[in-house]
Structures are given as structure tokens and as C-alpha cells.
Motif scaffolding. Structure first.
Motif, short mmCIF file in Angstrom:
data_model
loop_
_atom_site.label_atom_id
_atom_site.label_comp_id
_atom_site.label_asym_id
_atom_site.label_seq_id
_atom_site.Cartn_x
_atom_site.Cartn_y
_atom_site.Cartn_z
N ALA A 1 11.00 7.44 2.99
CA ALA A 1 11.54 7.50 1.62
C ALA A 1 12.85 8.27 1.64
O ALA A 1 12.89 9.45 2.03
N ILE A 2 13.92 7.63 1.23
CA ILE A 2 15.24 8.24 1.24
C ILE A 2 15.85 8.14 -0.16
O ILE A 2 15.66 7.13 -0.85
N SER A 3 16.54 9.19 -0.56
CA SER A 3 17.10 9.20 -1.91
C SER A 3 18.43 8.46 -2.01
O SER A 3 18.90 8.19 -3.11
N MET A 4 19.04 8.12 -0.88
CA MET A 4 20.30 7.37 -0.91
C MET A 4 20.03 5.89 -1.08
O MET A 4 19.31 5.28 -0.28
N GLY B 1 0.79 -1.22 0.00
CA GLY B 1 0.00 0.00 0.00
C GLY B 1 0.81 1.27 0.00
O GLY B 1 0.26 2.35 -0.20
N LYS B 2 2.11 1.18 0.24
CA LYS B 2 2.96 2.37 0.23
C LYS B 2 3.68 2.45 -1.11
O LYS B 2 4.48 1.58 -1.44
N VAL B 3 3.38 3.47 -1.86
CA VAL B 3 3.95 3.66 -3.19
C VAL B 3 5.20 4.52 -3.05
O VAL B 3 5.15 5.62 -2.50
N MET B 4 6.32 4.02 -3.55
CA MET B 4 7.58 4.75 -3.48
C MET B 4 7.80 5.53 -4.77
O MET B 4 7.73 4.97 -5.86
N PRO B 5 8.04 6.85 -4.68
CA PRO B 5 8.33 7.63 -5.89
C PRO B 5 9.60 7.15 -6.57
O PRO B 5 10.44 6.48 -5.95
N ALA B 6 9.73 7.47 -7.81
CA ALA B 6 10.92 7.06 -8.57
C ALA B 6 12.17 7.69 -7.97
O ALA B 6 12.18 8.87 -7.63
N GLY B 7 13.22 6.90 -7.84
CA GLY B 7 14.48 7.40 -7.31
C GLY B 7 14.58 7.40 -5.80
O GLY B 7 15.59 7.85 -5.25
N LEU B 8 13.54 6.92 -5.09
CA LEU B 8 13.56 6.87 -3.62
C LEU B 8 13.52 5.43 -3.16
O LEU B 8 13.00 4.55 -3.85
#
Length: 274
Positions: A192-195, A175-182
Motif C-alpha cells: 500500500a503506497i500513498s503515491m 481479499g486485500k482491502v486497500m485503505p482510503a487514499g492508498l
């Protein structure tokens, strides 16, 4: 009897109004919200150097420095640490001189007013991965990798947070959608972390033969970052213990002197003769 009944009625109504007001106040009271409330708090780990008289494990600091140089230094800096600060902590002076000379530093201006490159020396800070903040953002999709010099002190449960963050990467829950690049990390605020996950088993080869597992590398680099935040840690504890010993000695001396000086007054008998 009538007056007593009326008083009971008044007291009952007053109690009812008071309880209603308290309930209304509780429902309308604003609750403080922190940015860290939307993440998992790092569990507490027992570190060898956190005792009252414990010092840093120099072997762990050396391994952590190796992990930083080979993994973390590609994106993160430690601007407050110079090569000379590492002398006799991670490596001997001659080895650190050789490491520093492998790096080119921009210096100047010279007699002609131009900047020039020179080999590094012990007084130079550890090299930065990017020339400026704009270059760092451009290379990381707009996110600037933070400096790690004081990261352990800058985060709640600092040492435990760094270790949990490095080892806490996992798949996002249903149910948790992660944005692209995170990437999903429950210990990072928001999750959500970008590293990307920085550590993998066998990523480095330790000089002392220690198995380079993700947990071991995370532990070692966490200890190294704790040292960068508190390089005076061992000396502070040593001086504090010496001060406590001196204070205890002077306290005993002061107590003995007080008893010796006042003993004649406390043991004498005063007689009043009429």
C-alpha cells in the motif's frame, strides 16, 4: 558380548538425545524478518550503463530530467543536485542558465536586513516543491514525499526497484482491502503506497521525438535518478581503467626488471672443489 551390547545401547540413546535436541532447537530458532519480505522483489533489468566500461546515456539522462521536472518535481526534490551539475550532461550551460533564471530563490539578508527574491543561478540547487517538511506533509495527507537525490542507493536493487515501482501499479488482489487514499503496488513494502500512479502514456512530449510511454518514461527517470546518486559514475570508471592500465604496465616492468637482475644468479653454476 554383554559389554558390546551395553555400548551399543549407550550410543543409540546418545544419538536419539542429540537428534531430539537438534529438532527442538530448529523449531524454537528465531527467524529473521525483514520489512521487504512482504513485497515482490524487483526483477533484474539489463541497463546500458552498468557494464564495466559503459557510461550513462546522456540522451536518457536528459529525457529523465525532463520527466522529473514535469512530473516528479511537483512532489519530490533532489536537494543534492545543483543546476551547474547538469551542465553538458543534460543541457548546455546557456540553456541551464535560462532555466535557472525562471525560478525565484529567496536570498539575503540585504543591507536593510530583509530577505529578497532573486532569479536563480547555476550555483543554486534545483528548487524544492515545498518550503519545509510540514508543508509537504500537509499537502500529501500526512505523508512526506522523500528526497530522490540518493533514492537509487537507498533501496535494495535500487535502479530495478525504482523502475518496477513506477510501472508496477495494478489492482489489489482479491481479499486485500486497500485503505482510503492508498494504492496497491506489489513492489512497495506492505503493498500500500500513498503515491498515486505518477505516469501515463503521452504525459510528456520528448524533445527528441521518443514515444512517451509509461515504460519509456520510467526507464528514463530511473536513469536520471541513478545519475543524481552517482554523478561521478563515468569519471570513476574512466579513472579506474586508466589506473588498471598503469598498474599492468608497472607489473610488467617490475617482472622484467626482476628477471633481468636475477638472471645472473639463477644461471650461474657453483662448483665446489675439494
Amino acid at each position: 558380548m554383554a559389554s558390546t551390547a551395553s555400548l551399543r545401547t549407550v550410543f543409540a540413546r546418545s544419538a536419539l538425545l542429540t537428534s531430539s535436541a537438534l529438532a527442538l532447537n530448529a523449531n524454537t530458532e528465531r527467524k529473521e524478518t525483514k520489512a521487504s519480505d512482504d513485497c515482490v522483489h524487483a526483477p533484474h533489468h539489463h541497463w546500458n550503463h552498468t557494464g564495466s566500461l559503459s557510461s550513462f546515456d546522456c540522451a536518457a539522462v536528459r529525457r529523465g530530467f525532463q520527466v522529473y521536472r514535469q512530473v516528479c518535481a511537483t512532489c519530490h526534490s533532489v536537494e543534492l543536485v545543483c543546476w551547474r551539475n547538469l551542465v553538458n550532461v543534460t543541457h548546455p550551460e546557456l540553456e541551464l542558465k535560462a532555466m535557472a533564471e525562471e525560478v525565484e530563490y529567496v536570498d539575503g539578508p540585504n543591507d536593510e536586513g530583509e530577505m529578497f527574491d532573486r532569479p536563480g543561478k547555476l550555483a543554486d540547487p534545483l528548487p524544492k516543491p515545498y518550503a519545509n517538511d510540514e508543508a509537504g506533509r500537509a499537502a500529501n495527507g500526512g505523508a512526506l514525499p522523500p528526497d530522490l537525490s540518493l533514492m537509487v542507493k537507498a533501496r535494495h536493487s535500487g535502479l530495478d526497484y525504482v523502475f518496477s515501482l513506477l510501472t508496477g501499479y495494478c489492482d489489489a488482489p482479491a481479499g486485500k482491502v486497500m485503505p482510503a487514499g492508498l494504492y496497491y503496488n506489489p513492489y512497495f513494502p506492505g503493498g500500500a503506497i500513498s503515491m498515486p500512479p505518477p505516469l501515463m502514456d503521452g504525459q510528456v512530449e520528448y524533445e527528441d521525438g521518443t514515444p512517451a510511454t509509461v515504460t519509456q518514461m520510467a526507464k528514463d527517470v530511473s536513469v536520471f535518478l541513478n545519475w543524481t546518486a552517482e554523478p561521478e559514475h563515468d569519471e570513476r570508471k574512466k579513472n579506474g581503467f586508466q589506473n588498471l592500465v598503469c598498474m599492468a604496465f608497472f607489473a610488467l616492468a617490475a617482472g622484467y626488471l626482476k628477471r633481468a637482475r636475477w638472471s645472473t644468479y639463477k644461471t650461474r653454476a657453483i662448483s665446489y672443489v675439494k
